[in-house]
Design an enzyme around this catalytic site. Structure first.
Site, mmCIF file in Angstrom:
data_model
loop_
_atom_site.group_PDB
_atom_site.id
_atom_site.type_symbol
_atom_site.label_atom_id
_atom_site.label_comp_id
_atom_site.label_asym_id
_atom_site.label_seq_id
_atom_site.Cartn_x
_atom_site.Cartn_y
_atom_site.Cartn_z
ATOM 1 N N SER A 96 -13.854 -0.308 -11.847
ATOM 2 C CA SER A 96 -14.194 0.483 -10.656
ATOM 3 C C SER A 96 -15.342 1.443 -10.923
ATOM 4 C CB SER A 96 -12.970 1.272 -10.194
ATOM 5 O OG SER A 96 -11.888 0.408 -9.962
HETATM 6 N N1 SAM Z 1 -8.532 0.008 -13.175
HETATM 7 C C1 SAM Z 1 -9.341 -1.067 -13.653
HETATM 8 C C2 SAM Z 1 -10.321 -0.622 -14.712
HETATM 9 O O1 SAM Z 1 -10.328 0.568 -15.067
HETATM 10 O O2 SAM Z 1 -11.045 -1.483 -15.233
HETATM 11 C C3 SAM Z 1 -10.075 -1.785 -12.557
HETATM 12 C C4 SAM Z 1 -9.139 -2.486 -11.639
HETATM 13 S S1 SAM Z 1 -9.834 -3.833 -10.751
HETATM 14 C C5 SAM Z 1 -10.639 -2.987 -9.458
HETATM 15 C C6 SAM Z 1 -8.331 -4.422 -10.026
HETATM 16 C C7 SAM Z 1 -7.444 -5.179 -10.965
HETATM 17 O O3 SAM Z 1 -6.183 -5.400 -10.328
HETATM 18 C C8 SAM Z 1 -7.968 -6.545 -11.343
HETATM 19 O O4 SAM Z 1 -8.125 -6.634 -12.736
HETATM 20 C C9 SAM Z 1 -6.876 -7.503 -10.854
HETATM 21 O O5 SAM Z 1 -6.678 -8.625 -11.676
HETATM 22 C C10 SAM Z 1 -5.669 -6.604 -10.845
HETATM 23 N N2 SAM Z 1 -4.555 -7.026 -10.000
HETATM 24 C C11 SAM Z 1 -4.591 -7.612 -8.781
HETATM 25 N N3 SAM Z 1 -3.341 -7.837 -8.348
HETATM 26 C C12 SAM Z 1 -2.501 -7.386 -9.312
HETATM 27 C C13 SAM Z 1 -1.091 -7.347 -9.447
HETATM 28 N N4 SAM Z 1 -0.266 -7.821 -8.516
HETATM 29 N N5 SAM Z 1 -0.554 -6.800 -10.581
HETATM 30 C C14 SAM Z 1 -1.370 -6.321 -11.557
HETATM 31 N N6 SAM Z 1 -2.713 -6.358 -11.475
HETATM 32 C C15 SAM Z 1 -3.272 -6.862 -10.374
#
Ligand code: SAM
Length: 215
Positions: A64
């Site tokens: 993000s």
């Molecule tokens: N916080 C992260 C960072 O600091 O790099 C960035 C997050 S990214 C915007 C969103 C993440 O949510 C993705 O890696 C995606 O694979 C994950 N995601 C989506 N659905 C999910 C779920 N049900 N459980 C866990 N992770 C999930």
């Protein structure tokens, strides 16, 4: 090409993109000024690790935008004794920043290779109070609840009641919520007994939360 001065780029990010845009929590600003974001991006993106934008981390996912990470962490008002759950740990960057602000962090990431890479980075950086779990975190981690704070870092169509139930009394939940899978409103719910106070924090654009409590 000369070596990039990442420390100077990081300080500039804190001054211009965070403090300059209204982030005022000194603990959050200090933590963002300490965590080497260049370690959480792909090698080819190291030169723009401190750009004012989200960056790709592979598997169609992103790390993000720094401002949004700071905004969410400020809204969570983490105290040193708090336990945080982050759903959507991605690269592990927000986990690493949050680990400097509270007692422990459990990060859940759906894409297993991302979870493995995040856990390895955190270990290499000596972050001892954070654990990464691979799997669907959209319904939280009932086995570890309650949490003082829950951060959802992917966009969900609605708040999952199961997550609010995993908040301790006084706990804060911050998540991007919206009916479109790419544009949401960042909201905070603060638990007061069986009541939840909602605060809207502005528009954001997150990748979708995919799973039982998401899309
Ligand atoms: N916080 C992260 C960072 O600091 O790099 C960035 C997050 S990214 C915007 C969103 C993440 O949510 C993705 O890696 C995606 O694979 C994950 N995601 C989506 N659905 C999910 C779920 N049900 N459980 C866990 N992770 C999930």
């Amino acid at each position: 090409m000369g070596r990039i001065d990442q420390a100077a780029a990081r300080a500039r990010m804190v001054a211009e993109h965070l403090r300059g845009r209204g982030i005022g929590d000194e603990r959050v600003l200090r933590a963002m000024g300490e965590v080497p974001r260049e370690r959480f991006v792909r090698p080819e993106d190291e030169g723009r690790a401190y750009a004012d934008r989200a960056l790709p981390i592979g598997h169609d996912q992103t790390i993000s935008q720094p401002y949004v990470v700071a905004l969410m962490l400020e809204a969570l008002a983490l105290r040193p004794e708090d336990r945080l759950l982050e759903i959507g740990a991605g690269s592990g960057y927000a986990v690493a920043v949050a680990a400097r602000l509270c007692a422990s962090v459990l990060g859940i990431e759906r894409v297993e290779p991302l979870a493995v890479a995040a856990a390895r980075r955190l270990e290499e950086l000596g972050v001892a109070n954070a654990v990464i779990r691979a799997g669907d975190g959209s319904l939280g981690a009932p086995d570890e609840a309650p949490f003082d704070a829950i951060l959802v870092s992917a966009g969900a169509p609605a708040v999952a009641p199961a997550l609010l139930e995993q908040l301790a009394d006084g706990g804060r939940y911050v998540a991007p919520i919206g009916r479109s899978s790419w544009a949401q409103e960042l909201v905070r719910y603060t638990r007061d007994g069986e009541e939840y106070r909602r605060t809207a924090l502005g528009g954001v654009a997150f990748v979708p939360l995919i799973g039982a409590g998401g899309w």
